[in-house]
Scaffold this active site. Structure first.
Site: not given
Ligand code: GDP
Ligand code: IMO
Ligand code: MG
Length: 426
Positions: A13, A16, A40-42, A223
């Site tokens: 988090d 990336k 989870g990539h926002t 990760q």
């Protein structure tokens, strides 16, 4: 840049997704090499927030080839849902390529993840319960089912039957719960296979040819270094290899084809899940960082634990991934703090150590040694040049560079693409 790895330097988090999306403008190919929908990539673009789990963050551009490499584990239901979501926002997914060697996540993996976590009780790992660990377990056990198997109904039938039987025995005899119905899973997965078939290819050949043609390629890590199965805070880790070395096994290219490695560094530290965390702040500053930085998991919504920046961790990450420069994210979150601290070493058994220890018992006994800095009050979210940052923010960045021995290449001051300060060309 011709090939560049984007790697998380902390516990995930770090931002990336944002950095990948930003750099993707200048690249032609974006590749995921490990993990699954635990990631989870926002990415924010034009005020819209996209939450990506399996699809590379280059997908928001219409002309980038996006590859899901062989090292990724794919839950087809989650992948299809993500594809549909993107399409719903007018974003095409025709440039997506999926490795025929990637392993497939089945419902029994998710159940196994849940049951094993529950059985550990207080000692649970705090996994995302997406079945990632059990899927990699089957891969290592040599019983996993790959995308190439999924596309052949007869092969799938034979392998799936054996696996469902074996998992059902485990569920019944060890956990005392009912298992799964083979026919139901088989039918469902045949349907998924039809949907993803047009995207499946031998991505090792595709990627090799693209690199040989001189195309610019980004490898997007999921990760972070401390969640790496070998080099992370074992056993509080994920089941794959987020470090830069993961690129070679996870995509099928050799190490000589990697040119540069950029480490994504959040301006402070966060972690979801359990395990020791030396600079954790369980006070109002920790709450300030969580609320101001919106530190809630993209995948599970869990509150992230927050703490000061830790350069023991960063130096370790630089070393194990051969990181050449870094992208500092969320510097804006620190705005408004009177004092800011950086951890420069650990006090351990009356000594000060600067190398990250192997054992979590040792890590739990480490007490951070801090350097303290004056903060800044000015809003920096619209700053476009390093020199325009408040003097104390500049000092903070320069001190990080000194402490970890590499230069900042990007400073991110907000979630949007435009909220980025570029310090060197790519
Ligand atoms: P990843 O898993 O490493 O891609 O990171 P996540 O997307 O899980 O978490 C990073 C969060 O911070 C996301 O919500 C991003 O939109 C946001 N973000 C990224 N960079 C910045 C930044 O520089 N400032 C702020 N305020 N938010 C950022
Ligand atoms: P991104 O790519 C932060 C953590 C989980 C748990 C441990 C093992 O968004 O940075 P798993 O489900 O992988 O078996 O859980 O790893 N974890 C992450 N933490 N960001 C992630 O991904 C994570 N993916 C897994 O919280 O501690
Ligand atoms: Mg994330």
């Amino acid at each position: 840049m011709s090939t560049l790895v984007i790697v998380g330097t902390q516990w995930g988090d770090e931002g990336k997704g944002k950095i990948t999306d930003y750099l993707a403008e200048k690249a032609e190919v974006v590749v995921r090499y490990q993990g699954g929908n635990n990631a989870g990539h926002t990415v924010e673009k034009g005020g819209v927030q996209y939450k990506l789990h399996l699809i590379p963050s280059g997908i928001l551009y219409p002309d980038k080839t996006c590859i899901i490499g062989n090292g990724v584990v794919i839950d087809p239901a989650s992948l299809i849902e993500e594809m549909e979501n993107l399409k719903g926002h007018g974003i095409g997914v025709n440039n997506l390529k999926i490795s025929d060697r990637a392993h497939v996540v089945f419902p029994y993996h998710i159940r196994q993840d849940e049951l094993e976590e529950a059985a550990k009780g207080e000692d649970d790992l705090g996994t995302t319960k997406k079945g990632i660990g059990p899927c990699y377990m089957d891969k290592a056990e040599r019983t996993g089912i790959r995308i190439c198997d999924l596309l052949k109904p007869e092969v799938l039938k034979e392998k799936l039957k054996k696996n469902v039987e074996k998992k059902n025995t485990l569920f019944r005899n060890v956990y005392g719960v009912e298992g799964f119905n083979f026919d139901e899973i088989y039918e469902k997965y045949l349907g998924y296979a039809e949907k993803i078939k047009p995207f499946v290819t031998d991505t090792t050949v595709l990627l090799y040819d693209l690199i040989k043609e001189g195309k610019k390629v980004l490898f997007e890590g999921a990760q972070g270094t401390l969640l790496d199965l070998d080099l992370g805070t074992y056993p509080y880790v994920t089941a794959s290899h987020p470090i830069a070395g993961g690129v070679t096994v996870g995509t099928g290219i050799g190490p000589t084809m990697i040119d540069e490695v950029i480490g994504v560094v959040k301006a402070y530290t966060t972690r979801v899940g359990k395990g020791p965390f030396p600079t954790e702040l369980r006070d109002e500053i920790g709450n300030f960082l969580r609320e101001k930085g919106h530190e809630y998991g993209t995948t599970t919504g869990r509150p992230r634990r927050c703490g000061w920046l830790d350069t023991v961790i960063l130096r370790y990450s630089v070393r194990v991934s051969g990181i050449t420069h870094f992208a500092l994210t969320k510097l804006d979150t620190l705005t408004g703090l009177k004092k800011i601290k950086i951890c420069i070493g650990y006090k351990f058994k009356r000594e000060v150590i600067t190398d990250f220890p192997a054992g979590i018992e040792d890590l739990a006994g480490c007490e951070p040694v801090y350097e303290e800095f004056d903060g800044w009050e000015e809003d920096i979210k619209q700053v476009k040049k390093f020199e325009q940052l408040p003097y104390n923010a500049q000092r903070y960045v320069r001190r990080i560079e000194e402490l970890i021995g590499i230069k900042a290449a990007i400073i991110s001051v907000g979630p949007e693409r435009e909220q980025t300060i570029l310090l060197r060309e790519f």
